[in-house]
Scaffold this motif. Structure first.
Motif, PDB file in Angstrom:
ATOM      1  N   TRP A  25       0.839  -1.210   0.000  1.00  0.00           N
ATOM      2  CA  TRP A  25       0.000   0.000   0.000  1.00  0.00           C
ATOM      3  C   TRP A  25       0.868   1.251   0.000  1.00  0.00           C
ATOM      4  CZ3 TRP A  25      -0.890   4.464   2.588  1.00  0.00           C
ATOM      5  CH2 TRP A  25      -2.097   5.130   2.325  1.00  0.00           C
ATOM      6  N   ILE A  26       1.924   1.264   0.807  1.00  0.00           N
ATOM      7  CA  ILE A  26       2.798   2.443   0.861  1.00  0.00           C
ATOM      8  C   ILE A  26       3.477   2.669  -0.486  1.00  0.00           C
ATOM      9  CG2 ILE A  26       4.896   3.372   1.913  1.00  0.00           C
ATOM     10  CD1 ILE A  26       4.078   1.959   4.503  1.00  0.00           C
ATOM     11  N   ALA A  27       4.001   1.565  -1.091  1.00  0.00           N
ATOM     12  CA  ALA A  27       4.647   1.710  -2.401  1.00  0.00           C
ATOM     13  C   ALA A  27       3.656   2.182  -3.454  1.00  0.00           C
ATOM     14  CB  ALA A  27       5.274   0.372  -2.802  1.00  0.00           C
ATOM     15  N   GLY A  28       2.420   1.629  -3.449  1.00  0.00           N
ATOM     16  CA  GLY A  28       1.410   2.047  -4.420  1.00  0.00           C
ATOM     17  C   GLY A  28       0.995   3.493  -4.232  1.00  0.00           C
ATOM     18  N   ALA A  29       0.870   3.923  -2.965  1.00  0.00           N
ATOM     19  CA  ALA A  29       0.502   5.315  -2.708  1.00  0.00           C
ATOM     20  C   ALA A  29       1.585   6.263  -3.206  1.00  0.00           C
ATOM     21  CB  ALA A  29       0.256   5.506  -1.213  1.00  0.00           C
ATOM     22  N   LEU A  30       2.854   5.886  -3.014  1.00  0.00           N
ATOM     23  CA  LEU A  30       3.941   6.735  -3.510  1.00  0.00           C
ATOM     24  C   LEU A  30       3.927   6.817  -5.037  1.00  0.00           C
ATOM     25  CD1 LEU A  30       6.865   5.639  -1.149  1.00  0.00           C
ATOM     26  CD2 LEU A  30       5.525   7.750  -1.059  1.00  0.00           C
ATOM     27  N   VAL A  31       3.594   5.692  -5.692  1.00  0.00           N
ATOM     28  CA  VAL A  31       3.504   5.708  -7.159  1.00  0.00           C
ATOM     29  C   VAL A  31       2.382   6.632  -7.615  1.00  0.00           C
ATOM     30  CG1 VAL A  31       2.959   4.289  -9.190  1.00  0.00           C
ATOM     31  CG2 VAL A  31       4.541   3.433  -7.458  1.00  0.00           C
ATOM     32  N   TYR A  32       1.227   6.572  -6.938  1.00  0.00           N
ATOM     33  CA  TYR A  32       0.113   7.449  -7.303  1.00  0.00           C
ATOM     34  C   TYR A  32       0.465   8.919  -7.071  1.00  0.00           C
ATOM     35  CZ  TYR A  32      -3.188   3.625  -8.046  1.00  0.00           C
ATOM     36  OH  TYR A  32      -3.853   2.532  -8.545  1.00  0.00           O
ATOM     37  N   LEU A  33       1.112   9.211  -5.965  1.00  0.00           N
ATOM     38  CA  LEU A  33       1.470  10.594  -5.654  1.00  0.00           C
ATOM     39  C   LEU A  33       2.495  11.150  -6.638  1.00  0.00           C
ATOM     40  CD1 LEU A  33       1.656  10.413  -1.749  1.00  0.00           C
ATOM     41  CD2 LEU A  33      -0.142  11.456  -3.141  1.00  0.00           C
ATOM     42  N   SER A  34       3.358  10.255  -7.161  1.00  0.00           N
ATOM     43  CA  SER A  34       4.368  10.720  -8.122  1.00  0.00           C
ATOM     44  C   SER A  34       3.842  10.780  -9.542  1.00  0.00           C
ATOM     45  CB  SER A  34       5.590   9.804  -8.065  1.00  0.00           C
ATOM     46  OG  SER A  34       5.231   8.478  -8.455  1.00  0.00           O
ATOM     47  N   GLY A  35       2.656  10.184  -9.783  1.00  0.00           N
ATOM     48  CA  GLY A  35       2.056  10.215 -11.115  1.00  0.00           C
ATOM     49  C   GLY A  35       2.659   9.224 -12.081  1.00  0.00           C
ATOM     50  N   MET A  36       3.310   8.165 -11.593  1.00  0.00           N
ATOM     51  CA  MET A  36       3.942   7.171 -12.478  1.00  0.00           C
ATOM     52  C   MET A  36       3.085   5.929 -12.659  1.00  0.00           C
ATOM     53  SD  MET A  36       7.955   7.327 -11.334  1.00  0.00           S
ATOM     54  CE  MET A  36       7.610   6.715  -9.691  1.00  0.00           C
ATOM     55  N   GLN A  37       1.798   6.024 -12.345  1.00  0.00           N
ATOM     56  CA  GLN A  37       0.939   4.843 -12.413  1.00  0.00           C
ATOM     57  C   GLN A  37       0.387   4.568 -13.793  1.00  0.00           C
ATOM     58  OE1 GLN A  37       0.125   7.700 -11.135  1.00  0.00           O
ATOM     59  NE2 GLN A  37      -2.007   8.255 -11.582  1.00  0.00           N
ATOM     60  N   VAL A  38       0.557   5.508 -14.735  1.00  0.00           N
ATOM     61  CA  VAL A  38      -0.051   5.376 -16.060  1.00  0.00           C
ATOM     62  C   VAL A  38       0.701   4.319 -16.863  1.00  0.00           C
ATOM     63  CG1 VAL A  38      -0.688   6.570 -18.189  1.00  0.00           C
ATOM     64  CG2 VAL A  38      -0.781   7.781 -16.008  1.00  0.00           C
ATOM     65  N   LEU A  39      -0.044   3.370 -17.446  1.00  0.00           N
ATOM     66  CA  LEU A  39       0.544   2.324 -18.273  1.00  0.00           C
ATOM     67  C   LEU A  39       0.331   2.569 -19.755  1.00  0.00           C
ATOM     68  CD1 LEU A  39      -0.452  -0.865 -16.232  1.00  0.00           C
ATOM     69  CD2 LEU A  39       1.761   0.274 -16.276  1.00  0.00           C
ATOM     70  N   LEU A  40      -0.741   3.235 -20.117  1.00  0.00           N
ATOM     71  CA  LEU A  40      -1.048   3.510 -21.518  1.00  0.00           C
ATOM     72  C   LEU A  40      -0.885   4.993 -21.791  1.00  0.00           C
ATOM     73  CD1 LEU A  40      -4.214   1.252 -21.920  1.00  0.00           C
ATOM     74  CD2 LEU A  40      -1.835   0.676 -22.459  1.00  0.00           C
ATOM     75  N   ASN A  41      -0.907   5.338 -23.055  1.00  0.00           N
ATOM     76  CA  ASN A  41      -0.796   6.747 -23.433  1.00  0.00           C
ATOM     77  C   ASN A  41      -1.990   7.538 -22.929  1.00  0.00           C
ATOM     78  OD1 ASN A  41       1.593   6.274 -24.797  1.00  0.00           O
ATOM     79  ND2 ASN A  41       0.570   5.798 -26.736  1.00  0.00           N
ATOM     80  N   GLY A  42      -1.741   8.754 -22.556  1.00  0.00           N
ATOM     81  CA  GLY A  42      -2.830   9.607 -22.085  1.00  0.00           C
ATOM     82  C   GLY A  42      -2.792   9.773 -20.590  1.00  0.00           C
ATOM     83  N   PRO A  43      -3.375  10.853 -20.085  1.00  0.00           N
ATOM     84  CA  PRO A  43      -3.364  11.104 -18.643  1.00  0.00           C
ATOM     85  C   PRO A  43      -4.344  10.206 -17.905  1.00  0.00           C
ATOM     86  CG  PRO A  43      -4.646  12.789 -19.763  1.00  0.00           C
ATOM     87  CD  PRO A  43      -4.067  11.931 -20.854  1.00  0.00           C
ATOM     88  N   ASP A  44      -4.097  10.036 -16.581  1.00  0.00           N
ATOM     89  CA  ASP A  44      -4.997   9.270 -15.704  1.00  0.00           C
ATOM     90  C   ASP A  44      -6.008  10.249 -15.129  1.00  0.00           C
ATOM     91  OD1 ASP A  44      -6.270   7.500 -14.090  1.00  0.00           O
ATOM     92  OD2 ASP A  44      -4.583   7.177 -12.723  1.00  0.00           O
ATOM     93  N   THR A  45      -7.246  10.146 -15.611  1.00  0.00           N
ATOM     94  CA  THR A  45      -8.295  11.093 -15.196  1.00  0.00           C
ATOM     95  C   THR A  45      -9.028  10.639 -13.937  1.00  0.00           C
ATOM     96  OG1 THR A  45      -9.857   9.989 -16.677  1.00  0.00           O
ATOM     97  CG2 THR A  45      -8.608  11.851 -17.574  1.00  0.00           C
ATOM     98  N   THR A  46      -8.688   9.437 -13.421  1.00  0.00           N
ATOM     99  CA  THR A  46      -9.368   8.948 -12.219  1.00  0.00           C
ATOM    100  C   THR A  46      -8.882   9.731 -11.004  1.00  0.00           C
ATOM    101  OG1 THR A  46      -9.431   6.742 -13.224  1.00  0.00           O
ATOM    102  CG2 THR A  46      -9.876   6.905 -10.856  1.00  0.00           C
TER     103      THR A  46
END
Length: 398
Positions: A25-46
């Motif tokens: 959970w901590i690692a995933g939260a850090l990924v979300y906060l850094s904005g590196m969670q996107v796998l496909l082209n385009g921004p993450d609008t969620t």
């Protein structure tokens, strides 16, 4: 400071799962906060709070990864389908990878084998789906192969870990079986040695000391007898006493010696043999038994040591029993060698009113055990109005 992994492996399983879920959970939260969670082209609008809520739910399910891994994986698959429909993200795929690993490692053998097939089919499905949904086939192939480690790697890794774990468990079980067999062998060896010591002690006590008791009683009853006869009885008592003491000292020396070096505190004595049969016969005669000896072994080649000792002990026990149960009677000791078999027979008369048998306790049991130890047989029982002890001892292979 000790490393984290050994410390983690020493924790209870539920605490290990809690640490894994919290770390994920901590690692995933850090990924979300850094904005590196996107796998496909385009921004993450969620929105971020929705992503964190999804991550919290999935990490909570990780607490059940060992108990019901397949059920959690099925429920998680439904959740992930919904999440992918919104927008796939890296933390969600990482959690899903951990569930693939846990299902393969902690599930049943059938489930583990099924996961290998699911991983293969899922790989083909990902490639085909990427080709269908993407307008550029090169991009679709790159994306598909980028997602393959999330399917193949956890299943392959868990399969290898499970195989090594099974091998270790089998080796541990084999080691326990070997240790158990070794313990049983040691117990059997101790029991065999105790039985051997019991036979030797019985030979000393029941042989020499019984003769001493009989001869002492005879000496006490001969107050007005011939002094020469009384002296002969007393000399026999002394000889039996000295022999008993020598054999006892030899046994004590062996017991107190160092088994690793073979040293003993007392110089070992030679075991009794048929060459000393005359002493045994004289002792029986001093006890009041009329003994006739018929022996042909002196004319033959030397006997094997084990057979020689066994024959002597059987003759000693049989003559002792005859003097005890038929005092003043007649006994015939017949020892002959024929066809590779040494036969020892002791036949004595039964006195009126004496019990029908010459020793039915430990003495008879010890004689049979001694005969069996060298591959022979022993029979004892009434015969022609008397009592017969007959032993047949093989000379070859003894």
């Amino acid at each position: 400071m000790p490393p984290l992994v050994p410390r983690l492996s020493h924790l209870p399983q539920w605490k290990q799962d809690l640490v894994i879920a919290a770390g994920t959970w901590i690692a995933g939260a850090l990924v979300y906060l850094s904005g590196m969670q996107v796998l496909l082209n385009g921004p993450d609008t969620t929105p971020l709070w929705i992503r964190l809520t999804e991550l919290t739910v999935l990490c909570s399910l990780e607490m059940l990864r060992r108990k019901v891994p397949l059920a959690v994986l099925c429920a998680l698959a439904v959740v992930i389908v919904d999440i992918v429909a919104i927008s796939p993200s890296l933390p969600i795929l990482v959690v899903f990878t951990d569930f693939l690993y846990a299902t393969t490692l902690y599930g049943s053998r059938r489930t583990s084998r099924t996961m290998i097939g699911i991983a293969a089919i899922g790989t083909l499905a990902v490639v085909c789906l990427a080709l269908i949904l993407s307008s550029e086939w090169r991009t679709a192939i790159v994306v598909a192969f980028a997602l393959l480690p999330f399917l193949v790697t956890p299943v392959w890794w868990a399969t290898n870990v499970r195989q090594q774990r099974d091998i270790a468990e089998n080796e541990r079980a084999n080691a326990m079986q070997v240790a158990t067999i070794g313990q049983l062998d040691r117990k059997a060896a101790v029991a065999g040695e105790r039985s051997k010591m019991a036979r030797d002690l019985h030979d000393v006590i029941a042989g020499h000391l019984s003769a001493i008791a009989i001869q002492s009683e005879a000496a006490l009853s001969m107050a007005n007898a011939d002094p020469k006869l009384s002296r002969k009885v007393l000399e026999s008592v002394r000889e039996n006493s000295v022999s008993a003491l020598e054999e006892m000292r030899a046994m004590i020396g062996l017991l107190r010696g160092d088994p690793s070096t073979g040293d003993s505190e007392i110089e070992p004595t030679a075991p009794a043999r048929l060459a000393e049969l005359s002493k045994l016969v004289e002792s029986a005669r001093a006890s009041g038994l009329d003994v006739e000896v018929r022996s042909t072994v002196d004319e033959a080649p030397p006997l094997p040591a084990a057979v020689d000792l066994t024959a002597y002990r059987i003759a000693q026990e049989a003559l002792t029993n005859a003097a005890k149960h038929a005092p003043g009677g007649r006994a015939v000791l017949d020892i002959r060698r024929r066809g590779g078999i040494l036969t020892v027979e002791v036949r004595n008369d039964l006195q009126p009113g004496s019990p029908d048998g010459n020793g039915t306790g430990l003495g008879l049991l010890n004689m049979r055990e001694r005969a069996a130890a060298v591959g022979g047989v022993l029979a004892a029982g009434p015969s022609g109005g008397g009592w017969l002890v007959r032993a047949e001892l093989p000379l070859e292979g003894s």
